[in-house]
Motif scaffolding. Structure first.
Motif, PDB file in Angstrom:
ATOM      1  N   LEU A 150       0.828  -1.211   0.000  1.00 12.53           N
ATOM      2  CA  LEU A 150       0.000   0.000   0.000  1.00 12.53           C
ATOM      3  C   LEU A 150       0.860   1.259   0.000  1.00 12.53           C
ATOM      4  O   LEU A 150       0.507   2.252  -0.645  1.00 12.53           O
ATOM      5  N   GLU A 151       1.988   1.245   0.712  1.00  8.09           N
ATOM      6  CA  GLU A 151       2.901   2.390   0.707  1.00  8.09           C
ATOM      7  C   GLU A 151       3.477   2.621  -0.685  1.00  8.09           C
ATOM      8  O   GLU A 151       3.548   3.757  -1.161  1.00  8.09           O
ATOM      9  N   ILE A 152       3.887   1.557  -1.352  1.00 14.11           N
ATOM     10  CA  ILE A 152       4.413   1.675  -2.711  1.00 14.11           C
ATOM     11  C   ILE A 152       3.338   2.224  -3.645  1.00 14.11           C
ATOM     12  O   ILE A 152       3.586   3.117  -4.451  1.00 14.11           O
ATOM     13  N   GLN A 153       2.127   1.693  -3.494  1.00 13.43           N
ATOM     14  CA  GLN A 153       1.026   2.147  -4.335  1.00 13.43           C
ATOM     15  C   GLN A 153       0.752   3.632  -4.097  1.00 13.43           C
ATOM     16  O   GLN A 153       0.552   4.390  -5.039  1.00 13.43           O
ATOM     17  N   ALA A 154       0.776   4.084  -2.849  1.00 13.38           N
ATOM     18  CA  ALA A 154       0.527   5.492  -2.526  1.00 13.38           C
ATOM     19  C   ALA A 154       1.620   6.386  -3.130  1.00 13.38           C
ATOM     20  O   ALA A 154       1.330   7.470  -3.650  1.00 13.38           O
ATOM     21  N   LYS A 155       2.880   5.954  -3.073  1.00 16.07           N
ATOM     22  CA  LYS A 155       3.978   6.734  -3.658  1.00 16.07           C
ATOM     23  C   LYS A 155       3.808   6.865  -5.158  1.00 16.07           C
ATOM     24  O   LYS A 155       4.003   7.946  -5.733  1.00 16.07           O
ATOM     25  N   VAL A 156       3.466   5.775  -5.813  1.00 19.99           N
ATOM     26  CA  VAL A 156       3.273   5.805  -7.268  1.00 19.99           C
ATOM     27  C   VAL A 156       2.111   6.728  -7.615  1.00 19.99           C
ATOM     28  O   VAL A 156       2.195   7.532  -8.547  1.00 19.99           O
ATOM     29  N   GLN A 157       1.023   6.642  -6.860  1.00 16.79           N
ATOM     30  CA  GLN A 157      -0.125   7.512  -7.123  1.00 16.79           C
ATOM     31  C   GLN A 157       0.256   8.980  -6.923  1.00 16.79           C
ATOM     32  O   GLN A 157      -0.154   9.847  -7.694  1.00 16.79           O
ATOM     33  N   GLN A 158       1.043   9.271  -5.893  1.00 20.61           N
ATOM     34  CA  GLN A 158       1.477  10.647  -5.652  1.00 20.61           C
ATOM     35  C   GLN A 158       2.359  11.140  -6.791  1.00 20.61           C
ATOM     36  O   GLN A 158       2.250  12.292  -7.217  1.00 20.61           O
ATOM     37  N   GLN A 159       3.235  10.275  -7.312  1.00 16.81           N
ATOM     38  CA  GLN A 159       4.072  10.660  -8.443  1.00 16.81           C
ATOM     39  C   GLN A 159       3.221  10.985  -9.666  1.00 16.81           C
ATOM     40  O   GLN A 159       3.489  11.951 -10.388  1.00 16.81           O
ATOM     41  N   VAL A 160       2.180  10.208  -9.899  1.00 10.36           N
ATOM     42  CA  VAL A 160       1.278  10.457 -11.022  1.00 10.36           C
ATOM     43  C   VAL A 160       0.588  11.797 -10.839  1.00 10.36           C
ATOM     44  O   VAL A 160       0.511  12.617 -11.763  1.00 10.36           O
ATOM     45  N   VAL A 161       0.098  12.073  -9.630  1.00 15.97           N
ATOM     46  CA  VAL A 161      -0.574  13.350  -9.351  1.00 15.97           C
ATOM     47  C   VAL A 161       0.407  14.505  -9.527  1.00 15.97           C
ATOM     48  O   VAL A 161       0.076  15.526 -10.142  1.00 15.97           O
ATOM     49  N   ASP A 162       1.624  14.363  -9.015  1.00 18.36           N
ATOM     50  CA  ASP A 162       2.636  15.417  -9.154  1.00 18.36           C
ATOM     51  C   ASP A 162       2.943  15.695 -10.625  1.00 18.36           C
ATOM     52  O   ASP A 162       3.059  16.848 -11.038  1.00 18.36           O
ATOM     53  N   ARG A 163       3.047  14.654 -11.419  1.00 18.76           N
ATOM     54  CA  ARG A 163       3.328  14.842 -12.849  1.00 18.76           C
ATOM     55  C   ARG A 163       2.158  15.517 -13.548  1.00 18.76           C
ATOM     56  O   ARG A 163       2.346  16.384 -14.403  1.00 18.76           O
ATOM     57  N   ARG A 164       0.957  15.121 -13.203  1.00 14.98           N
ATOM     58  CA  ARG A 164      -0.226  15.771 -13.797  1.00 14.98           C
ATOM     59  C   ARG A 164      -0.249  17.247 -13.439  1.00 14.98           C
ATOM     60  O   ARG A 164      -0.527  18.092 -14.277  1.00 14.98           O
TER      61      ARG A 164
END
Length: 186
Positions: A150-164
């Motif tokens: 879940l931590e890895i998934q949250a980091k990846v999601q945050q990276q996607v949001v940051d890039r957007r």
């Protein structure tokens, strides 16, 4: 009381031993399959024979199948309500109540096939667990637990949001330099 071997039933445990049984602790696919198998083995002779045979090894060896093993050891006649009730009376209160509630469930049209389906489900779940363990071994004998995933998934999601957000901010930026000479439309 006679030992299970003397009655021709499951011989994995002695029916004269005290009934120290427990229901599966968690609501998991494995525990639901074991519970269904227990229900059908309690009330159907063919289903019980299937569970007591070689095919049933996958569920009898399951940690949550202690009550199922107790049923197979006692081997009450599923066609005799008196024998079933006598078996239930040997169980601790919570287990007796649980089995009584299982008995109230609707029986499938083909209990034997339902047991086969549950056994196949258990085999599939065990195969998947073995695959997860093997994958964990490939990760250096370190399996990821759900928190790490879940931590890895949250980091990846945050990276996607940051890039957007970065792309959106770049789209709103106005050019700060003057256009080159000669490109003036006026």
């Amino acid at each position: 009381r006679l030992a299970a071997e003397d009655r021709g039933g499951y011989t994995g445990e002695d029916a004269t031993a005290p009934m120290d049984v427990a229901l599966p602790a968690a609501d998991t696919p494995e525990s639901r399959a074991i519970e269904t198998i227990l229900h059908l083995a309690l009330l159907d002779a063919k289903a019980r024979a299937l569970v007591a045979g070689p095919e049933g090894m996958v569920c009898r060896d399951h940690p949550g199948a202690k009550l199922l093993r107790a049923l197979l050891a006692a081997n009450p006649d599923p066609n005799s309500p008196a024998a079933t009730n006598a078996f239930l009376a040997t169980l601790p209160g919570p287990e007796e109540t649980s089995l009584q509630s299982l008995m109230a469930r609707k029986m499938p049209k083909d209990p034997e096939q339902a047991v086969r389906d549950c056994l196949a489900k258990l085999v599939d779940l065990q195969r998947r667990a073995a695959n997860r363990r093997e994958f964990g071994a490939k990760l250096g004998n370190r399996a990821l637990d759900i928190t790490e995933i879940l931590e890895i998934q949250a980091k990846v999601q945050q990276q996607v949001v940051d890039r957007r957000n970065g792309v959106q901010q770049d789209a709103h930026v106005q050019p700060t330099q003057d256009p080159p000479p000669g490109d003036d439309p006026f």
